[in-house]
Design an enzyme around this catalytic site. Structure first.
Site, PDB file in Angstrom:
ATOM      1  N   ARG A   3       0.696  -1.113  -0.173  1.00 65.46           N
ATOM      2  CA  ARG A   3       0.000   0.058  -0.018  1.00 65.46           C
ATOM      3  C   ARG A   3       0.813   1.424  -0.167  1.00 65.46           C
ATOM      4  O   ARG A   3       0.482   2.581  -0.448  1.00 65.46           O
ATOM      5  CB  ARG A   3      -0.977   0.112   1.148  1.00 65.46           C
ATOM      6  CG  ARG A   3      -2.160  -0.891   0.849  1.00 65.46           C
ATOM      7  CD  ARG A   3      -2.956  -1.368   2.063  1.00 65.46           C
ATOM      8  NE  ARG A   3      -2.289  -2.392   2.877  1.00 65.46           N
ATOM      9  CZ  ARG A   3      -2.719  -2.825   4.090  1.00 65.46           C
ATOM     10  NH1 ARG A   3      -3.706  -2.506   4.580  1.00 65.46           N
ATOM     11  NH2 ARG A   3      -2.028  -4.175   4.418  1.00 65.46           N
ATOM     12  N   GLU A  61       4.249 -10.406  14.439  1.00 66.30           N
ATOM     13  CA  GLU A  61       3.554 -10.908  15.545  1.00 66.30           C
ATOM     14  C   GLU A  61       4.008 -12.285  15.862  1.00 66.30           C
ATOM     15  O   GLU A  61       4.197 -12.715  17.041  1.00 66.30           O
ATOM     16  CB  GLU A  61       1.933 -10.761  15.382  1.00 66.30           C
ATOM     17  CG  GLU A  61       1.205 -10.804  16.819  1.00 66.30           C
ATOM     18  CD  GLU A  61      -0.152 -10.518  16.613  1.00 66.30           C
ATOM     19  OE1 GLU A  61      -0.517 -10.319  15.439  1.00 66.30           O
ATOM     20  OE2 GLU A  61      -0.855 -10.686  17.508  1.00 66.30           O
TER      21      GLU A  61
END
Ligand code: AMP
Length: 191
Positions: A77, A114
């Protein structure tokens, strides 16, 4: 939770109505890609010409009277936003990509996600020593991705003048992490 606009940052040309319009142009998908995550989907902003225009102008305006050599965008993005901002600022664009996508010699950095680690790369010859670079992505959460991108740019000799985002999730501490790595941060909205 919908929180206040990011008043402390210097986006001279963007007003409260425009920021409210931007906020409403972002779609929130609960529990995507997994339970507990509120995914801030900017595809609804990108497809809306007014929202896209406000975004690109706001991200560009504070740099128009400064020398920026290159805009670096983080896959994927950050490419959409970064390409448009680079065009506005009449400077070059550098893609920072996932490992294995760039065809020439690269510099590489590992960063934590994560679960586990990932790697990103930039072409070794993308930057000349001392060039002023603006780093762009859509959103900063923990700051792991943008901090790693900042390391790549610094290792290539760049002066990273700012990491700029449409969205900051301040509770996750990414902006603070970038600042403590010596990178100023700007974001249009906080959620
Ligand atoms: P981080 O490295 O934790 O700052 O994560 C930032 C990267 O993950 C950016 O490239 C974002 O596009 C993506 N990301 C993280 N959290 C979200 C979220 N809640 N909604 C949309 N994208 C996210």
């Amino acid at each position: 939770m919908d929180t206040v606009l990011h008043k402390s940052l210097h986006f001279g040309a963007v007003n409260d109505d425009q920021l409210a319009y931007l906020r409403h142009s972002i779609r929130t998908i609960p529990d995507y890609p997994k339970p507990g995550i509120q995914f801030r989907d900017i595809t609804t902003l990108l497809r809306d010409r007014r929202a896209f225009d406000i975004t690109i102008n706001a991200l560009s305006d504070s740099w128009r009277d400064q020398k920026i050599d290159k805009v670096a965008g983080i896959e994927a993005r950050g490419f959409i936003l970064g390409g448009a901002v680079a065009h506005q600022l009449k400077c070059g664009f550098i893609p920072i990509r996932k490992r294995g996508k760039l065809p020439h010699e690269t510099v590489r950095v590992a960063y934590s996600l994560e679960y586990g680690v990932d790697e990103m790369e930039m072409h070794k010859d993308a930057i000349e020593q001392g060039e002023r670079v603006l780093l762009l992505d859509d959103l900063v959460a923990t700051g792991g991705t943008a901090t790693a991108a900042g390391q790549l740019l610094h290792s290539a000799g760049a002066d990273v003048v700012s990491a700029s985002f449409v969205i900051d999730l301040p509770e996750l501490g990414g902006a603070a992490r970038l600042r403590s790595a010596g990178i100023p941060v700007q974001a249009l909205l906080t959620f």
